[in-house]
Design a protein around this motif. Structure first.
Motif, PDB file in Angstrom:
ATOM      1  N   THR A 122       0.824  -1.218   0.000  1.00 27.16           N
ATOM      2  CA  THR A 122       0.000   0.000   0.000  1.00 27.16           C
ATOM      3  C   THR A 122       0.859   1.271   0.000  1.00 27.16           C
ATOM      4  OG1 THR A 122      -0.142  -0.073   2.434  1.00 27.16           O
ATOM      5  CG2 THR A 122      -1.940  -1.101   1.185  1.00 27.16           C
ATOM      6  N   ARG A 123       2.155   1.098  -0.225  1.00 26.68           N
ATOM      7  CA  ARG A 123       3.115   2.217  -0.212  1.00 26.68           C
ATOM      8  C   ARG A 123       3.090   2.939   1.144  1.00 26.68           C
ATOM      9  NH1 ARG A 123       1.884   5.619  -5.415  1.00 26.68           N
ATOM     10  NH2 ARG A 123      -0.088   4.493  -5.499  1.00 26.68           N
ATOM     11  N   GLY A 124       3.030   2.157   2.202  1.00 32.90           N
ATOM     12  CA  GLY A 124       3.015   2.723   3.541  1.00 32.90           C
ATOM     13  C   GLY A 124       4.375   3.267   3.941  1.00 32.90           C
ATOM     14  N   ASP A 125       4.372   4.110   4.952  1.00 37.97           N
ATOM     15  CA  ASP A 125       5.605   4.698   5.475  1.00 37.97           C
ATOM     16  C   ASP A 125       6.360   3.616   6.251  1.00 37.97           C
ATOM     17  OD1 ASP A 125       7.554   5.989   7.001  1.00 37.97           O
ATOM     18  OD2 ASP A 125       6.353   7.792   7.267  1.00 37.97           O
ATOM     19  N   PRO A 126       7.550   3.189   5.777  1.00 43.18           N
ATOM     20  CA  PRO A 126       8.265   2.100   6.460  1.00 43.18           C
ATOM     21  C   PRO A 126       8.701   2.467   7.870  1.00 43.18           C
ATOM     22  CG  PRO A 126       9.663   3.096   4.769  1.00 43.18           C
ATOM     23  CD  PRO A 126       8.290   3.654   4.588  1.00 43.18           C
ATOM     24  N   ASN A 127       9.034   3.737   8.101  1.00 43.79           N
ATOM     25  CA  ASN A 127       9.438   4.163   9.442  1.00 43.79           C
ATOM     26  C   ASN A 127       8.278   4.039  10.421  1.00 43.79           C
ATOM     27  OD1 ASN A 127      11.991   5.000   8.367  1.00 43.79           O
ATOM     28  ND2 ASN A 127      11.022   6.868   7.657  1.00 43.79           N
ATOM     29  N   TYR A 128       7.121   4.522  10.003  1.00 48.96           N
ATOM     30  CA  TYR A 128       5.957   4.486  10.882  1.00 48.96           C
ATOM     31  C   TYR A 128       5.505   3.044  11.104  1.00 48.96           C
ATOM     32  CZ  TYR A 128       2.349   7.159  13.266  1.00 48.96           C
ATOM     33  OH  TYR A 128       1.568   7.736  14.232  1.00 48.96           O
ATOM     34  N   THR A 129       5.557   2.230  10.054  1.00 44.53           N
ATOM     35  CA  THR A 129       5.159   0.833  10.195  1.00 44.53           C
ATOM     36  C   THR A 129       6.032   0.113  11.208  1.00 44.53           C
ATOM     37  OG1 THR A 129       4.392   0.806   7.895  1.00 44.53           O
ATOM     38  CG2 THR A 129       4.780  -1.328   8.949  1.00 44.53           C
ATOM     39  N   LEU A 130       7.342   0.360  11.146  1.00 43.55           N
ATOM     40  CA  LEU A 130       8.255  -0.273  12.102  1.00 43.55           C
ATOM     41  C   LEU A 130       7.921   0.134  13.529  1.00 43.55           C
ATOM     42  CD1 LEU A 130      10.759  -1.939  12.793  1.00 43.55           C
ATOM     43  CD2 LEU A 130      12.135   0.108  12.391  1.00 43.55           C
ATOM     44  N   VAL A 131       7.633   1.410  13.747  1.00 43.63           N
ATOM     45  CA  VAL A 131       7.286   1.883  15.091  1.00 43.63           C
ATOM     46  C   VAL A 131       5.998   1.226  15.567  1.00 43.63           C
ATOM     47  CG1 VAL A 131       6.558   3.886  16.439  1.00 43.63           C
ATOM     48  CG2 VAL A 131       8.511   4.073  14.887  1.00 43.63           C
ATOM     49  N   GLN A 132       4.993   1.169  14.684  1.00 42.70           N
ATOM     50  CA  GLN A 132       3.718   0.561  15.060  1.00 42.70           C
ATOM     51  C   GLN A 132       3.893  -0.906  15.457  1.00 42.70           C
ATOM     52  OE1 GLN A 132       1.711   1.694  11.362  1.00 42.70           O
ATOM     53  NE2 GLN A 132       0.216   2.837  12.541  1.00 42.70           N
ATOM     54  N   VAL A 133       4.631  -1.652  14.654  1.00 43.56           N
ATOM     55  CA  VAL A 133       4.848  -3.067  14.947  1.00 43.56           C
ATOM     56  C   VAL A 133       5.653  -3.227  16.243  1.00 43.56           C
ATOM     57  CG1 VAL A 133       6.018  -5.161  14.172  1.00 43.56           C
ATOM     58  CG2 VAL A 133       4.660  -3.829  12.561  1.00 43.56           C
ATOM     59  N   SER A 134       6.686  -2.418  16.419  1.00 42.14           N
ATOM     60  CA  SER A 134       7.543  -2.535  17.606  1.00 42.14           C
ATOM     61  C   SER A 134       6.776  -2.253  18.891  1.00 42.14           C
ATOM     62  CB  SER A 134       8.733  -1.582  17.486  1.00 42.14           C
ATOM     63  OG  SER A 134       9.515  -1.888  16.342  1.00 42.14           O
ATOM     64  N   VAL A 135       5.949  -1.212  18.877  1.00 42.40           N
ATOM     65  CA  VAL A 135       5.165  -0.871  20.069  1.00 42.40           C
ATOM     66  C   VAL A 135       4.159  -1.982  20.376  1.00 42.40           C
ATOM     67  CG1 VAL A 135       3.500   0.750  21.053  1.00 42.40           C
ATOM     68  CG2 VAL A 135       5.479   1.606  19.790  1.00 42.40           C
ATOM     69  N   ASN A 136       3.517  -2.523  19.330  1.00 42.59           N
ATOM     70  CA  ASN A 136       2.576  -3.618  19.544  1.00 42.59           C
ATOM     71  C   ASN A 136       3.266  -4.844  20.108  1.00 42.59           C
ATOM     72  OD1 ASN A 136      -0.369  -3.356  18.752  1.00 42.59           O
ATOM     73  ND2 ASN A 136       0.597  -2.314  17.035  1.00 42.59           N
ATOM     74  N   ASP A 137       4.471  -5.140  19.615  1.00 41.09           N
ATOM     75  CA  ASP A 137       5.213  -6.291  20.140  1.00 41.09           C
ATOM     76  C   ASP A 137       5.540  -6.108  21.620  1.00 41.09           C
ATOM     77  OD1 ASP A 137       5.149  -7.594  17.756  1.00 41.09           O
ATOM     78  OD2 ASP A 137       7.189  -7.074  17.143  1.00 41.09           O
ATOM     79  N   ALA A 138       5.941  -4.883  21.971  1.00 36.63           N
ATOM     80  CA  ALA A 138       6.282  -4.611  23.368  1.00 36.63           C
ATOM     81  C   ALA A 138       5.057  -4.785  24.274  1.00 36.63           C
ATOM     82  CB  ALA A 138       6.842  -3.196  23.500  1.00 36.63           C
ATOM     83  N   ILE A 139       3.905  -4.298  23.824  1.00 35.82           N
ATOM     84  CA  ILE A 139       2.680  -4.431  24.616  1.00 35.82           C
ATOM     85  C   ILE A 139       2.256  -5.895  24.705  1.00 35.82           C
ATOM     86  CG2 ILE A 139       0.211  -3.886  24.665  1.00 35.82           C
ATOM     87  CD1 ILE A 139       0.907  -1.160  23.476  1.00 35.82           C
ATOM     88  N   MET A 140       2.430  -6.627  23.598  1.00 39.74           N
ATOM     89  CA  MET A 140       2.016  -8.029  23.572  1.00 39.74           C
ATOM     90  C   MET A 140       2.728  -8.858  24.633  1.00 39.74           C
ATOM     91  SD  MET A 140       1.549 -10.433  20.237  1.00 39.74           S
ATOM     92  CE  MET A 140       3.052  -9.823  19.495  1.00 39.74           C
ATOM     93  N   PHE A 192       3.411  -8.090  27.570  1.00 41.64           N
ATOM     94  CA  PHE A 192       2.770  -7.914  28.884  1.00 41.64           C
ATOM     95  C   PHE A 192       1.257  -8.154  28.856  1.00 41.64           C
ATOM     96  CE2 PHE A 192       6.497  -5.097  28.682  1.00 41.64           C
ATOM     97  CZ  PHE A 192       7.206  -5.558  29.774  1.00 41.64           C
ATOM     98  N   ALA A 193       0.603  -7.908  27.719  1.00 43.86           N
ATOM     99  CA  ALA A 193      -0.859  -7.906  27.700  1.00 43.86           C
ATOM    100  C   ALA A 193      -1.489  -9.182  27.162  1.00 43.86           C
ATOM    101  CB  ALA A 193      -1.359  -6.709  26.866  1.00 43.86           C
ATOM    102  N   PHE A 194      -0.749  -9.948  26.373  1.00 41.03           N
ATOM    103  CA  PHE A 194      -1.363 -11.111  25.724  1.00 41.03           C
ATOM    104  C   PHE A 194      -1.926 -12.106  26.742  1.00 41.03           C
ATOM    105  CE2 PHE A 194      -0.982 -15.491  24.096  1.00 41.03           C
ATOM    106  CZ  PHE A 194      -1.818 -15.416  23.002  1.00 41.03           C
ATOM    107  N   ALA A 195      -1.098 -12.545  27.671  1.00 46.88           N
ATOM    108  CA  ALA A 195      -1.543 -13.558  28.638  1.00 46.88           C
ATOM    109  C   ALA A 195      -2.707 -13.072  29.508  1.00 46.88           C
ATOM    110  CB  ALA A 195      -0.367 -14.003  29.510  1.00 46.88           C
ATOM    111  N   PRO A 196      -2.659 -11.856  30.089  1.00 49.59           N
ATOM    112  CA  PRO A 196      -3.803 -11.413  30.904  1.00 49.59           C
ATOM    113  C   PRO A 196      -5.110 -11.319  30.122  1.00 49.59           C
ATOM    114  CG  PRO A 196      -1.871 -10.073  31.372  1.00 49.59           C
ATOM    115  CD  PRO A 196      -1.532 -10.911  30.181  1.00 49.59           C
ATOM    116  N   ILE A 197      -5.050 -10.838  28.866  1.00 46.83           N
ATOM    117  CA  ILE A 197      -6.273 -10.711  28.071  1.00 46.83           C
ATOM    118  C   ILE A 197      -6.842 -12.088  27.751  1.00 46.83           C
ATOM    119  CG2 ILE A 197      -7.149 -10.067  25.784  1.00 46.83           C
ATOM    120  CD1 ILE A 197      -5.414  -7.579  25.920  1.00 46.83           C
TER     121      ILE A 197
END
Length: 347
Positions: free
Chosen positions: A137-155, A157-162
């Protein structure tokens, strides 16, 4: 677009058929490839995903990463959908369909397994394939990396409790090896390789050299995607042929969830005037799933032949065609989003 991208849905359809056919004709070959795994991460698929992700990582410009914080809207939308909406709507859809709508078609004990598998899928946002959808989709690679990295960090801690909350149990076993290995294989290693290649290209000829190189290797991502489709459908060919009705039933709530989450995130990005190169990846992250983690947890909690494991596998099978249809929609609606010049003038 090149011929591969222009007719991508056709190639994927052919690869699905090829995967099912080859899985039935030469099951031994696919069994051998399926055995190449560590911590429930299939190494053959990992190599192909790496081939898909690496070209986009070359486009990550770390000097521009600090500017991501200037436009946090896309990240806010992604995190809201992934962690405050998606797990709970997937659980709700599972209950509605398997305890009510499909109640007369399947045994109640099987229904509970399918619901559990859907919950595991809904609680695990995607890590690797998002880079592929972003690139298409011609997405911004910098922003995509940040989005994925933040989600991984949250996952972490949050995956097991949810999952524990939605399944009603407290002894959720999180396969940390699978989680950590997946992040290393799909994010860290290709990122380091992409950084090294980008640095080398810049020294050789600046950004023009980077652009020319990424254009040449772009088909590598599509070829990796098509080969991954063949493998995934080859691995599950007997299941697809043996239980077509069950797979179709499980696919229904997954399809509703996928298109619903995309619609919610994409609409929010449009309403909040997020640029398309951020809006498309942010909506796609909220739509796709980290199926390796979901499958691994389903097997460890409920067993290899459980309904939960089957539901997570169906999630794998449904994801590629669904995501390609959403990529096509995102590309067609690019003009509905504000241009960069407009946003800069407003700022």
């Amino acid at each position: 677009m090149g011929v591969f991208e222009k007719y991508l849905s056709v190639w994927v359809g052919l690869c699905i058929l090829a995967g099912i056919g080859l899985g039935l004709l030469v099951p031994g070959a696919f069994e051998a490839l399926a055995a190449l795994e560590y911590a429930n991460v299939n190494l053959a698929v990992a190599v192909l995903i790496w081939a898909m992700v690496w070209p986009m990582m070359i486009g990550v410009d770390f000097s521009a990463m600090r500017r991501v914080g200037e436009r946090p809207k896309g990240l806010i939308i992604t995190l809201t959908v992934n962690w405050l909406v998606k797990p709970f709507t997937m659980a709700l859809l599972g209950v509605v369909f398997f305890r009510h709508v499909f109640a007369g078609l399947i045994p109640p004990e099987d229904a509970e397994g399918y619901i559990a598998g859907l919950i595991l899928l809904g609680a695990a946002p995607c890590t690797a394939m998002v880079f592929v959808w972003s690139q298409l989709t011609r997405g911004d690679p910098n922003y995509t990396l940040v989005q994925v990295s933040v989600n991984d960090a949250i996952m972490v801690f949050a995956f097991a409790p949810i999952v524990a909350l939605l399944l009603g149990v407290t002894d959720i076993f999180v396969p940390w090896e699978t989680l950590i290995l997946s992040v290393l294989l799909y994010v860290v290693i290709p990122l380091i390789a992409g950084m090294a290649m980008r640095s080398w290209l810049v020294r050789r000829g600046g950004e023009a050299k980077v652009s020319a190189f990424t254009t040449r290797i772009k088909p590598l991502s599509v070829i990796g995607l098509l080969a991954t489709v063949v493998l995934l459908f080859g691995f599950q060919s007997e299941t697809i042929i043996g239980s077509p009705m069950i797979i179709a039933l499980i696919a229904v709530p997954i399809l509703i969830q996928s298109y619903g989450m995309f619609a919610l995130a994409y609409w929010a990005a449009w309403a909040w005037r997020v640029p398309h190169k951020v809006a498309a990846p942010c909506a796609l992250i909220g739509t796709s799933n980290f199926f390796e983690l979901a499958v691994a947890v389903a097997i460890s909690l409920f067993g290899l032949n459980s309904g939960a494991a089957l539901a997570t596998v169906v999630g794998v099978l449904v994801e590629v065609p669904v995501m390609l249809s959403l990529v096509a929609f995102a590309n067609r609606t690019r003009g509905a989003f504000p241009a960069e010049e407009e946003l800069e003038a407003e700022a």
